[in-house]
Scaffold this active site. Sequence first.
Site, PDB file in Angstrom:
ATOM      1  N   HIS A   1      39.607  41.906  44.626  1.00  0.00           N
ATOM      2  CA  HIS A   1      38.909  41.453  43.417  1.00  0.00           C
ATOM      3  C   HIS A   1      37.643  42.273  43.174  1.00  0.00           C
ATOM      4  CE1 HIS A   1      40.885  37.246  44.063  1.00  0.00           C
ATOM      5  NE2 HIS A   1      41.761  38.185  43.748  1.00  0.00           N
TER       6      HIS A   1
ATOM      7  N   HIS B   1      45.933  37.993  36.147  1.00  0.00           N
ATOM      8  CA  HIS B   1      45.394  38.116  37.498  1.00  0.00           C
ATOM      9  C   HIS B   1      46.232  39.087  38.323  1.00  0.00           C
ATOM     10  CE1 HIS B   1      43.002  37.104  40.975  1.00  0.00           C
ATOM     11  NE2 HIS B   1      44.127  37.150  41.667  1.00  0.00           N
TER      12      HIS B   1
ATOM     13  N   ASP C   1      44.797  42.263  40.288  1.00  0.00           N
ATOM     14  CA  ASP C   1      45.117  42.615  41.676  1.00  0.00           C
ATOM     15  C   ASP C   1      45.632  44.051  41.775  1.00  0.00           C
ATOM     16  OD1 ASP C   1      44.372  40.248  42.884  1.00  0.00           O
ATOM     17  OD2 ASP C   1      46.397  39.426  42.993  1.00  0.00           O
TER      18      ASP C   1
ATOM     19  N   HIS D   1      50.502  42.750  46.830  1.00  0.00           N
ATOM     20  CA  HIS D   1      49.693  43.683  47.610  1.00  0.00           C
ATOM     21  C   HIS D   1      50.537  44.579  48.509  1.00  0.00           C
ATOM     22  CE1 HIS D   1      46.328  41.422  46.138  1.00  0.00           C
ATOM     23  NE2 HIS D   1      46.687  40.326  46.773  1.00  0.00           N
TER      24      HIS D   1
END
Length: 319
Positions: A99, A258, A262, A285
């Site tokens: 973030h 969001h 990311d 991720h």
Amino acid sequence: MNSMSPQTHVSFLPPSRQQDGQMQHTLRQPISSVGVGLHTGSRINLRLSPAPENTGITFRRTDTDLPALAARYDNVVDTRLSTVLGQPDRGGRIATVEHLMAALAGCGIDNAVVEVDGPEMPVFDGSSAEFVFLLECAGIAPQAAPRQHIHVDRTIRVEEGDAFVELSPGPQPGLAIDISIDFPAAAIGQQRYAARMEGELFRQTLSMARTFVLQPEIEYLHSVGLARGGSLDNAIVVNGASVLNPAGLRHPHEFVRHKMLDAMGDLYMAGGMISGQFRGHKSGHTLNNRLLRKLFASTENWHRAPLGATAPRPQTRAA
């Protein structure tokens, strides 16, 4: 990519016209803040400081004597719940850096020192908004050295089941991102968002999008000693068709926004700003980090140069 649906939104935004966009930037002065760690629930002190030209972004644990860690894909040691920096042989992990990395990328910060006194970043409200606020309060200063972008020269793709991520050369300078998600929870469903994110566009469309979790997952996280600092103040909690946060969503497509946030943070772990096109479906991720490792596995995949300074190399076959 899934077909368009009522939950799908695509907004192709024009690039911003940020002044001095060709030059490197750092902070004008140090700034500090305090927050809670999402997983430990501990109080975390954060300090952001200027750094010299060509330093990049570095992280340091002030509660250890370990050296600083460069914010690079090859220093990522865990991607299961967040992007975690560390040294496998020496410890000193710093979790949930994505973030802040997104905020640094969105605000055009090339060089900075990040210091924390614990094993993770403060979660604040679960978005990048408070990191952006800190950066703007510190001030953003141009530096004398030109910014070197990482130009994607051929298509790189990583897949896992029906999920995938892909980087390819772009028709315009800068980074364009196209993300789609597909969750069984009716409150999320299928969503898609595509944009070229720079400067004010990042602040307006992505920075306030919060992390989210499905309620059944919370019990498991608590059972293994995680998410101790999680609450409705720093995450969207979804149960089937319901959003449990009393104030609801900040935007109907906050979930996919969001995910784009990311992706921006994870891609900035390249060690510089990428110029190209990123596409992802049901990505996270782990796939984002694997994509960067594949990109840098061969110099045929990329080259470094100022934005728009040289013509891109001819595109070759996909890797």
